[in-house]
Design a protein around this motif. Structure first.
Motif, PDB file in Angstrom:
ATOM      1  N   GLY A 297       7.056  53.314  21.003  1.00  0.00           N
ATOM      2  CA  GLY A 297       6.251  52.312  20.333  1.00  0.00           C
ATOM      3  C   GLY A 297       6.770  51.887  18.977  1.00  0.00           C
ATOM      4  N   ASP A 298       6.300  50.722  18.567  1.00  0.00           N
ATOM      5  CA  ASP A 298       6.650  50.157  17.269  1.00  0.00           C
ATOM      6  C   ASP A 298       5.363  50.003  16.467  1.00  0.00           C
ATOM      7  OD1 ASP A 298       7.584  48.826  15.097  1.00  0.00           O
ATOM      8  OD2 ASP A 298       8.322  47.057  16.170  1.00  0.00           O
ATOM      9  N   PRO A 299       5.116  50.818  15.446  1.00  0.00           N
ATOM     10  CA  PRO A 299       3.872  50.718  14.676  1.00  0.00           C
ATOM     11  C   PRO A 299       3.743  49.395  13.931  1.00  0.00           C
ATOM     12  CG  PRO A 299       5.415  52.236  13.626  1.00  0.00           C
ATOM     13  CD  PRO A 299       5.988  51.907  14.964  1.00  0.00           C
ATOM     14  N   LYS A 300       4.830  48.642  13.839  1.00  0.00           N
ATOM     15  CA  LYS A 300       4.752  47.319  13.214  1.00  0.00           C
ATOM     16  C   LYS A 300       4.251  46.261  14.188  1.00  0.00           C
ATOM     17  CE  LYS A 300       9.066  47.334  12.057  1.00  0.00           C
ATOM     18  NZ  LYS A 300      10.376  46.908  11.507  1.00  0.00           N
ATOM     19  N   ALA A 301       4.125  46.629  15.454  1.00  0.00           N
ATOM     20  CA  ALA A 301       3.783  45.643  16.486  1.00  0.00           C
ATOM     21  C   ALA A 301       2.546  46.092  17.249  1.00  0.00           C
ATOM     22  CB  ALA A 301       4.959  45.444  17.433  1.00  0.00           C
ATOM     23  N   ILE A 302       1.396  46.068  16.578  1.00  0.00           N
ATOM     24  CA  ILE A 302       0.126  46.378  17.218  1.00  0.00           C
ATOM     25  C   ILE A 302      -0.675  45.084  17.302  1.00  0.00           C
ATOM     26  CG2 ILE A 302      -2.044  47.640  17.003  1.00  0.00           C
ATOM     27  CD1 ILE A 302      -0.514  49.924  15.810  1.00  0.00           C
ATOM     28  N   PHE A 303      -1.139  44.763  18.510  1.00  0.00           N
ATOM     29  CA  PHE A 303      -1.798  43.486  18.760  1.00  0.00           C
ATOM     30  C   PHE A 303      -3.157  43.725  19.404  1.00  0.00           C
ATOM     31  CE2 PHE A 303       2.723  42.721  18.782  1.00  0.00           C
ATOM     32  CZ  PHE A 303       2.882  41.537  18.093  1.00  0.00           C
ATOM     33  N   ILE A 304      -4.088  42.820  19.090  1.00  0.00           N
ATOM     34  CA  ILE A 304      -5.403  42.810  19.735  1.00  0.00           C
ATOM     35  C   ILE A 304      -5.566  41.447  20.384  1.00  0.00           C
ATOM     36  CG2 ILE A 304      -7.901  42.998  19.444  1.00  0.00           C
ATOM     37  CD1 ILE A 304      -5.585  44.371  16.762  1.00  0.00           C
ATOM     38  N   PHE A 305      -5.688  41.431  21.704  1.00  0.00           N
ATOM     39  CA  PHE A 305      -5.880  40.193  22.459  1.00  0.00           C
ATOM     40  C   PHE A 305      -7.372  40.001  22.685  1.00  0.00           C
ATOM     41  CE2 PHE A 305      -1.588  41.460  23.216  1.00  0.00           C
ATOM     42  CZ  PHE A 305      -0.865  40.291  23.468  1.00  0.00           C
ATOM     43  N   ARG A 306      -7.847  38.804  22.359  1.00  0.00           N
ATOM     44  CA  ARG A 306      -9.298  38.569  22.403  1.00  0.00           C
ATOM     45  C   ARG A 306      -9.609  37.160  22.893  1.00  0.00           C
ATOM     46  NH1 ARG A 306     -12.441  40.027  17.050  1.00  0.00           N
ATOM     47  NH2 ARG A 306     -12.019  42.095  17.949  1.00  0.00           N
ATOM     48  N   ASN A 307     -10.579  37.073  23.800  1.00  0.00           N
ATOM     49  CA  ASN A 307     -11.154  35.791  24.180  1.00  0.00           C
ATOM     50  C   ASN A 307     -12.372  35.552  23.301  1.00  0.00           C
ATOM     51  OD1 ASN A 307      -9.362  35.301  26.372  1.00  0.00           O
ATOM     52  ND2 ASN A 307     -10.535  36.721  27.632  1.00  0.00           N
ATOM     53  N   THR A 308     -12.395  34.446  22.612  1.00  0.00           N
ATOM     54  CA  THR A 308     -13.502  34.174  21.707  1.00  0.00           C
ATOM     55  C   THR A 308     -13.896  32.711  21.809  1.00  0.00           C
ATOM     56  OG1 THR A 308     -14.250  34.396  19.410  1.00  0.00           O
ATOM     57  CG2 THR A 308     -11.996  33.626  19.756  1.00  0.00           C
ATOM     58  N   VAL A 309     -14.885  32.335  21.024  1.00  0.00           N
ATOM     59  CA  VAL A 309     -15.381  30.961  21.001  1.00  0.00           C
ATOM     60  C   VAL A 309     -15.374  30.479  19.566  1.00  0.00           C
ATOM     61  CG1 VAL A 309     -17.323  29.429  21.501  1.00  0.00           C
ATOM     62  CG2 VAL A 309     -16.808  31.324  23.056  1.00  0.00           C
TER      63      VAL A 309
ATOM     64  N   ASP B 211     -16.251  27.021  17.326  1.00  0.00           N
ATOM     65  CA  ASP B 211     -16.881  25.687  17.345  1.00  0.00           C
ATOM     66  C   ASP B 211     -17.298  25.288  18.756  1.00  0.00           C
ATOM     67  OD1 ASP B 211     -16.443  25.465  14.601  1.00  0.00           O
ATOM     68  OD2 ASP B 211     -14.463  24.557  14.876  1.00  0.00           O
ATOM     69  N   GLY B 212     -17.801  26.268  19.493  1.00  0.00           N
ATOM     70  CA  GLY B 212     -18.285  25.983  20.832  1.00  0.00           C
ATOM     71  C   GLY B 212     -17.214  25.881  21.896  1.00  0.00           C
ATOM     72  N   GLN B 213     -15.942  26.073  21.527  1.00  0.00           N
ATOM     73  CA  GLN B 213     -14.850  25.958  22.482  1.00  0.00           C
ATOM     74  C   GLN B 213     -14.184  27.315  22.678  1.00  0.00           C
ATOM     75  OE1 GLN B 213     -14.191  23.153  24.175  1.00  0.00           O
ATOM     76  NE2 GLN B 213     -15.899  22.173  23.076  1.00  0.00           N
ATOM     77  N   PRO B 214     -13.855  27.671  23.933  1.00  0.00           N
ATOM     78  CA  PRO B 214     -13.168  28.950  24.179  1.00  0.00           C
ATOM     79  C   PRO B 214     -11.770  28.935  23.583  1.00  0.00           C
ATOM     80  CG  PRO B 214     -13.263  27.629  26.190  1.00  0.00           C
ATOM     81  CD  PRO B 214     -14.095  26.915  25.171  1.00  0.00           C
ATOM     82  N   LEU B 215     -11.348  30.070  23.043  1.00  0.00           N
ATOM     83  CA  LEU B 215     -10.044  30.159  22.400  1.00  0.00           C
ATOM     84  C   LEU B 215      -9.474  31.552  22.621  1.00  0.00           C
ATOM     85  CD1 LEU B 215      -7.933  28.813  20.500  1.00  0.00           C
ATOM     86  CD2 LEU B 215      -9.172  29.832  18.591  1.00  0.00           C
ATOM     87  N   ASN B 216      -8.160  31.607  22.893  1.00  0.00           N
ATOM     88  CA  ASN B 216      -7.457  32.881  23.023  1.00  0.00           C
ATOM     89  C   ASN B 216      -6.810  33.211  21.686  1.00  0.00           C
ATOM     90  OD1 ASN B 216      -8.009  33.029  25.834  1.00  0.00           O
ATOM     91  ND2 ASN B 216      -6.352  31.586  26.218  1.00  0.00           N
ATOM     92  N   VAL B 217      -7.168  34.357  21.130  1.00  0.00           N
ATOM     93  CA  VAL B 217      -6.664  34.748  19.812  1.00  0.00           C
ATOM     94  C   VAL B 217      -5.944  36.089  19.939  1.00  0.00           C
ATOM     95  CG1 VAL B 217      -7.261  35.258  17.420  1.00  0.00           C
ATOM     96  CG2 VAL B 217      -8.557  33.552  18.678  1.00  0.00           C
TER      97      VAL B 217
END
Length: 381
Positions: free
Chosen positions: A300-312, A314-320
């Protein structure tokens, strides 16, 4: 001792072939996922542009809003009267008459000066059920619509109907079986069923307590409220805190406690893919990393930790995708304030510097049979 030419492998030729194979296969060594740079590049190349947004978690301003609670489609309103009548209710109606009586008969006898008329007659009508259209059936006056009225209003309307038939009727109305002023509580509660509201100021937590309390762990339960064909979901842990989420129930509500445990998924360099439950009503990124065991020190690379999230937004779905570099001291404090959400994916990126170690491991595995054969040949000589 001379080794026959066709009895054993030509070791030099075999070794040269193996090295050539390794040289061409370094780029295809097995991996548990992309590196941090590969993730960032794939997001930048996403089509259409802006389909995925990456957020660098470098300071407090870049932290996502911790409150991920969905808005409830209804709000509190003034409590309805507790004696309002509706379809399905069963009413007790008592008529008191003095003088010329419709039910009791007889003539009026003068009182004794105290205002009490001893000739007063009492007639208790049979229990009267409010039909599906909101009407009751009365003797002599016929059908009377009562749905939506309080018992006092129903009594006045019945008295008005009898005024021309009785000299001075007085009417009392009470609810024998209350259907309108009740809620249905079901699911993970001790005593599911119909609950009569005593004050119409009962909240969700009151209704759950009156229904025998909840069963299970509060952090794993959700409260679904159905009101006038519109439903809203809340977390039981939010309701029990006494916050604004502890809504006041209204007559006709249906309250259902559902098992809905929250969890997050772990992928990437830890070398295993698993789904982990929330240990409490909320969990921080720091706790999630600890629960997952952190990045594999060999991969692993401790500099490369990611959180994938589906969110909304302004009322629109967004992948963050949130990126945090745990090689920075400040990131440990930010990870404590970063709140995980249900169904987040925690990804540990692979380190590019670990590719040579994978190559050495592969070479070691590949040449183990050669070492064994060479040892065997040496022993035979």
């Amino acid at each position: 001792m001379h080794t026959p030419p066709n009895r054993w492998f030509d070791q030099r030729r075999w070794t040269a072939s193996a090295l050539a194979l390794l040289a061409t296969g370094c780029a295809t060594l097995p991996s548990s996922g992309p590196t941090g740079r590969e993730i960032q590049k794939s997001i930048a190349d996403a089509t259409p542009a802006g389909q995925i947004r990456i957020v660098e978690v470098a300071d407090a301003a870049s932290l996502p809003v911790s409150d991920d609670r969905r808005p409830v489609p209804f709000t509190d309103s003034e409590p309805a009267p507790t004696d309002r009548v509706g379809p399905g209710d069963v009413l007790d109606i008592t008529v008191y008459e003095a003088g010329i009586a419709l039910f009791g008969g007889g003539s009026r006898v003068p009182g004794d000066g105290t205002g009490f008329d001893p000739s007063a007659k009492v007639e208790k009508l049979p229990p009267n059920r409010v039909d599906d259209d909101g009407f009751i059936q009365l003797p002599f006056t016929g059908r009377l619509r009562v749905a939506g009225d309080t018992v006092a209003q129903v009594a006045r309307r019945i008295r008005t109907g009898y005024l021309g038939l009785s000299q001075n009727p007085q009417v009392l109305v009470s609810i024998r079986e209350d259907i309108t002023n009740s809620v249905i509580v079901g699911g993970e509660v001790g005593k599911p069923g119909r609950l009569i509201l005593s004050t119409n100021r009962e909240t969700l937590s009151d209704a759950i307590a009156l229904a025998g309390g909840y069963r299970g762990d509060a952090k794993d339960l959700a409260v679904r409220v159905l009101r006038r064909n519109v439903y809203g979901d809340l977390r039981l842990s939010d309701v029990l805190t006494g916050s604004e989420r502890d809504l006041r129930v209204q007559p006709g509500d249906r309250v259902l406690l559902l098992r809905a445990p929250r969890s997050f998924s772990v992928m990437g360099a830890p070398g295993r893919v698993e789904q982990l439950p929330f240990s409490g009503s909320t969990i921080s990124l720091a706790e999630a990393i600890s629960t997952a065991g952190g990045a594999n020190p060999n991969l692993g690379d401790p500099k490369a930790i990611f959180i994938f999230r589906n969110t909304v937004v302004d009322g629109q779905p967004l992948n963050v995708v949130y990126h945090i570099n745990m090689m920075r001291t400040s990131s440990y404090f930010l990870a404590q304030r970063f709140t995980m959400r249900d169904k987040d994916i925690l990804y540990f990126g692979n380190a590019r510097a670990n590719q040579p170690s994978k190559l050495i491991q592969t070479i070691s595995q590949l040449f183990s049979p050669i070492v064994a054969i060479t040892s065997g040949v040496s022993a035979l000589r």
